[in-house]
Design a protein around this motif. Structure first.
Motif, PDB file in Angstrom:
ATOM      1  N   GLY A 105      18.128 -21.128 -21.465  1.00 55.58           N
ATOM      2  CA  GLY A 105      17.697 -20.237 -22.545  1.00 55.58           C
ATOM      3  C   GLY A 105      18.755 -19.211 -22.854  1.00 55.58           C
ATOM      4  O   GLY A 105      19.723 -19.037 -22.102  1.00 55.58           O
ATOM      5  N   ASP A 106      18.567 -18.497 -23.949  1.00 53.54           N
ATOM      6  CA  ASP A 106      19.559 -17.515 -24.389  1.00 53.54           C
ATOM      7  C   ASP A 106      19.595 -16.277 -23.520  1.00 53.54           C
ATOM      8  O   ASP A 106      20.573 -15.526 -23.561  1.00 53.54           O
ATOM      9  CB  ASP A 106      19.268 -17.097 -25.846  1.00 53.54           C
ATOM     10  CG  ASP A 106      19.455 -18.253 -26.813  1.00 53.54           C
ATOM     11  OD1 ASP A 106      20.200 -19.192 -26.456  1.00 53.54           O
ATOM     12  OD2 ASP A 106      18.851 -18.211 -27.897  1.00 53.54           O
ATOM     13  N   ASP A 107      18.519 -16.022 -22.748  1.00 52.55           N
ATOM     14  CA  ASP A 107      18.456 -14.778 -21.983  1.00 52.55           C
ATOM     15  C   ASP A 107      18.614 -14.992 -20.480  1.00 52.55           C
ATOM     16  O   ASP A 107      18.275 -14.122 -19.679  1.00 52.55           O
ATOM     17  CB  ASP A 107      17.124 -14.072 -22.250  1.00 52.55           C
ATOM     18  CG  ASP A 107      15.926 -14.916 -21.811  1.00 52.55           C
ATOM     19  OD1 ASP A 107      16.112 -16.140 -21.574  1.00 52.55           O
ATOM     20  OD2 ASP A 107      14.823 -14.350 -21.702  1.00 52.55           O
ATOM     21  N   LYS A 159      18.422 -12.429 -17.140  1.00 56.24           N
ATOM     22  CA  LYS A 159      17.486 -12.652 -16.035  1.00 56.24           C
ATOM     23  C   LYS A 159      18.202 -12.625 -14.687  1.00 56.24           C
ATOM     24  O   LYS A 159      17.672 -12.122 -13.700  1.00 56.24           O
ATOM     25  CB  LYS A 159      16.754 -13.976 -16.226  1.00 56.24           C
ATOM     26  CG  LYS A 159      15.723 -13.957 -17.344  1.00 56.24           C
ATOM     27  CD  LYS A 159      15.044 -15.306 -17.481  1.00 56.24           C
ATOM     28  CE  LYS A 159      13.992 -15.291 -18.594  1.00 56.24           C
ATOM     29  NZ  LYS A 159      13.362 -16.624 -18.773  1.00 56.24           N
ATOM     30  N   ILE A 160      19.413 -13.199 -14.666  1.00 53.66           N
ATOM     31  CA  ILE A 160      20.206 -13.149 -13.430  1.00 53.66           C
ATOM     32  C   ILE A 160      20.492 -11.696 -13.062  1.00 53.66           C
ATOM     33  O   ILE A 160      20.321 -11.295 -11.900  1.00 53.66           O
ATOM     34  CB  ILE A 160      21.535 -13.927 -13.588  1.00 53.66           C
ATOM     35  CG1 ILE A 160      21.261 -15.417 -13.779  1.00 53.66           C
ATOM     36  CG2 ILE A 160      22.429 -13.716 -12.361  1.00 53.66           C
ATOM     37  CD1 ILE A 160      22.495 -16.220 -14.175  1.00 53.66           C
TER      38      ILE A 160
END
Length: 301
Positions: free
Chosen positions: A260-262, A266-267
């Protein structure tokens, strides 16, 4: 349990002084026939003669042992071939190879000449690969072999001014990580030693009082264990001043985010959880890590 090498033949590279000399003497004391290899050069790898190796051989013989000297460079193909031929002609087999030869060309990375980087890699990494390649078919045919490479805390953890040395010293760990797999069926075991000792190579890096504490002979027991009949394989033993520890490359369980783009965000948001070492474990081979990733991606975890 007594570790003995009666009937065994051991090659120790860089054995004209320091750690290598102590390894060679200890092998001989425990019954091995020893090949003392040393180019006889300076710490930076220049020069060379066979005097240092001959002196160690004389020590072994004076104590009732059996040994021969070899002055080949571990980076020279013909020299390595000669060392193996000399060993086989004299003793008829090769059971143990301890890759100990090394040099230093220390400078900060900004000031380091790439020639010095390459030379250190050549001696430490290829200088372990070439003798190992030469003994490998002999050990396979025998169905027995013990190989030790010499790593360093500079490779495992880093040390200012030693990018070349550190790269080479972690490189040899990667080398034995695959040798341990390929040697299993033929009873060839490969391990790494990460020593701390006051020697000609380290005297400028350690305080004078370390000389009495970090003696080279206090490291050699780890080599005796790593090359014994019951040796493990694929291990890294850190040794110095009579202290011994096990180092391992481990991996946390981590977190699965899919695609996904995000995902980058998130990492970043979950870095503390991703880094949680309470879930960490070592893998014996790379495919085990791939298997974990596959299970998460396939929804099996």
């Amino acid at each position: 349990m007594s570790i003995r090498y009666d009937g065994k033949v051991a090659i120790v590279t860089g054995a004209g002084g320091g750690l290598g000399r102590c390894h060679a003497l200890e092998f001989a004391r425990r019954g091995a026939k020893v090949v003392v290899n040393d180019l006889g050069g300076s710490v930076d790898g220049t020069g060379g003669n066979s005097e240092a190796a001959e002196k160690v051989v004389a020590e072994i013989k004076a104590a009732g042992g059996e040994a021969i000297a070899n002055g080949s460079s571990v980076t020279d193909d013909a020299g390595v071939e000669n060392m193996i031929k000399q060993t086989m002609d004299a003793f008829g087999r090769i059971d143990i190879l301890v890759n100990n030869a090394g040099i230093l060309r220390d400078k900060s990375f900004a000031k380091m000449d790439l020639k010095d980087f390459g030379l250190v890699l050549d001696v430490h990494l290829m200088g372990s690969v070439k003798p190992t390649k030469a003994v490998w078919p002999i050990m396979k045919e025998q169905g027995y072999g013990r190989i030790v490479v010499t790593s360093s805390s500079s490779g495992l953890y880093g040390n200012f001014g030693q990018t070349n040395y550190g790269a080479a010293k972690l490189g040899v760990v990667g080398f034995i990580n695959t040798l341990k797999l390929e040697g299993q069926k033929d009873n060839i075991r490969a391990n790494a030693l990460a020593p701390v000792a006051y020697t000609r190579m380290t005297s400028d890096l350690m305080p004078p009082e370390a000389e009495q504490m970090f003696t080279p002979d206090s490291v050699s027991p780890a080599v005796m264990f790593l090359t014994s009949e019951d040796a493990p394989t694929g291990e890294i033993i850190c040794a110095g001043a009579g202290h011994f520890a096990r180092a391992r490359i481990v991996e946390t369980e981590g977190m699965f985010f899919g695609q996904g783009d995000d995902v980058a965000e998130k990492i970043a948001e979950n870095w503390e959880k991703i880094s949680d070492l309470s879930t960490a474990k070592p893998y014996f081979m790379g495919g085990e890590q791939t298997g974990k990733f596959f299970e998460y991606a396939a929804g099996k975890k």
